[in-house]
Design a protein around this motif. Structure first.
Motif, PDB file in Angstrom:
ATOM      1  N   PRO A 289      30.848  96.503  97.774  1.00  0.00           N
ATOM      2  CA  PRO A 289      29.519  96.392  97.216  1.00  0.00           C
ATOM      3  C   PRO A 289      29.918  95.948  95.861  1.00  0.00           C
ATOM      4  O   PRO A 289      30.585  96.622  94.932  1.00  0.00           O
ATOM      5  N   ILE A 309      22.877  95.043  94.834  1.00  0.00           N
ATOM      6  CA  ILE A 309      24.283  94.797  95.340  1.00  0.00           C
ATOM      7  C   ILE A 309      24.281  93.617  96.088  1.00  0.00           C
ATOM      8  O   ILE A 309      23.591  93.211  96.850  1.00  0.00           O
ATOM      9  N   LEU A 311      26.857  92.610  99.039  1.00  0.00           N
ATOM     10  CA  LEU A 311      27.599  93.245  99.944  1.00  0.00           C
ATOM     11  C   LEU A 311      28.535  92.331 100.528  1.00  0.00           C
ATOM     12  O   LEU A 311      28.242  91.276 101.185  1.00  0.00           O
TER      13      LEU A 311
END
Length: 338
Positions: A289, A309, A311
């Motif tokens: 992340p 975030i 990923l």
């Protein structure tokens, strides 16, 4: 405590009728602080003046503590208004009267004797931390102190309800916080129900239990503050939240950062805001992340954290990690560039 049912208010104008409040239903529970937020022209000031019938609705009913105000005679309405205090953006103090006289004059008009007036003035000036400014004049006070006098004046009539009409919008941020702390104190220690209107989401964040979002005279969303901050549903609500918490990324920023893959907003509620869940995601699912934005907000009744975030990893592992976060009480939402 406060019930507005099917309330509509229409004002005539040269260009035709203007509907300021349209079929509004608003219920405020006893002892809570309920905020109404909306942009300029949404109908907020009209709505709050309908509560004590300073503006009379064209249709609908206003009920306070089981009594329908819209059905009362003028004399009985005046008596009921004594249970409803009100504070304003611009204080409305008498410039040529001392602090003491600004609080005492309405009490004399209510028929209280000299001793009762003195006791109440001293009591409520002490509550607002102005016990040493009785002989001062408004011109000698700061904006925050003027608002405290106005609050003491409203409280001195010992109301059950306090209406706040943009009471902090003319104040600087530090003074605003001190006034909000005072309203929290009044609500907690005196048990007074507070209905406030504002265009500042930071006010809602700090002191409100429940929130109504007003747009074009209509309530478009009405929920607890925790629900509103964690799962906003109406576009206007989301715009307000964007003013205190970055919940989106611009398309140009996403392109500049070359963010291919999954960009997700994570909303942590209560205890989950303090848990190392991203560390667990890295360990369990072997995804990486990349934190793009992060903030944490303290509401009156809880804590809400928000992360955006990026990923990186195998898609099935990314999907599994998001499912894991959901199971831990984290709200996840895919982020699209503005």
């Amino acid at each position: 405590m406060i019930k507005l049912e099917n309330i509509t208010k229409v004002f005539p104008s040269k260009n035709g009728n203007v509907t300021a409040v349209n079929n509004v239903n608003l219920h405020v529970k006893k002892g809570e602080i309920h905020g109404v937020i909306g942009y300029s022209g949404a109908g907020k000031s009209t709505l709050i003046r309908l509560v004590n019938l300073l503006e009379k609705p064209n249709s609908g009913t206003v009920t306070i503590n089981g009594t329908e105000l819209t059905a009362l005679s003028n004399e009985n309405l005046r008596k009921m208004r004594q249970k409803i205090g009100m504070i304003f953006q611009h204080f409305n103090l008498m410039k040529t009267a001392t602090v003491y006289e600004n609080v005492a004059t309405p009490l004399r008009l209510l028929g209280l004797n000299k001793t009762e007036v003195k006791e109440r003035v001293e009591k409520y000036l002490k509550i607002v931390d102005l016990g040493d400014r009785e002989d001062s004049y408004p011109s000698q006070l700061s904006g925050g102190q003027k608002q405290r006098v106005a609050i003491a004046r409203a409280l001195s009539q010992e109301p059950e309800i306090l209406l706040s009409d943009e009471a902090t919008s003319a104040l600087d941020p530090e003074t605003t916080n001190s006034i909000l702390d005072l309203l929290l104190k009044i609500n907690k220690e005196l048990g007074i129900t507070i209905l406030l209107i504002t265009h500042e989401m930071s006010v809602i964040q700090k002191i409100c239990d429940d929130v109504s979002v007003l747009e074009n005279g209509e309530i478009v969303e009405q929920r607890s503050s925790i629900e509103l901050f964690t799962d906003p549903r109406h576009k206007t609500t989301k715009k307000f939240l964007d003013t205190i918490s970055q919940r989106k990324l611009s398309a140009s920023l996403i392109n500049q950062l070359k963010l291919n893959g999954t960009v997700t907003s994570l909303t942590f509620i209560g205890e989950s805001a303090g848990e190392p869940l991203l560390a667990q995601v890295i360990e369990k699912f072997k995804v990486k992340p990349n934190i793009l934005t992060a903030n944490i907000m303290e509401l009156k009744n809880g804590i809400v954290g928000n992360l955006i975030i990026h990923l990186v990893g195998e898609q099935d592992q990314i999907n599994a990690s998001l499912t894991f976060l959901n199971d831990q009480g984290v709200v996840t939402e895919e982020v699209e560039g503005e």
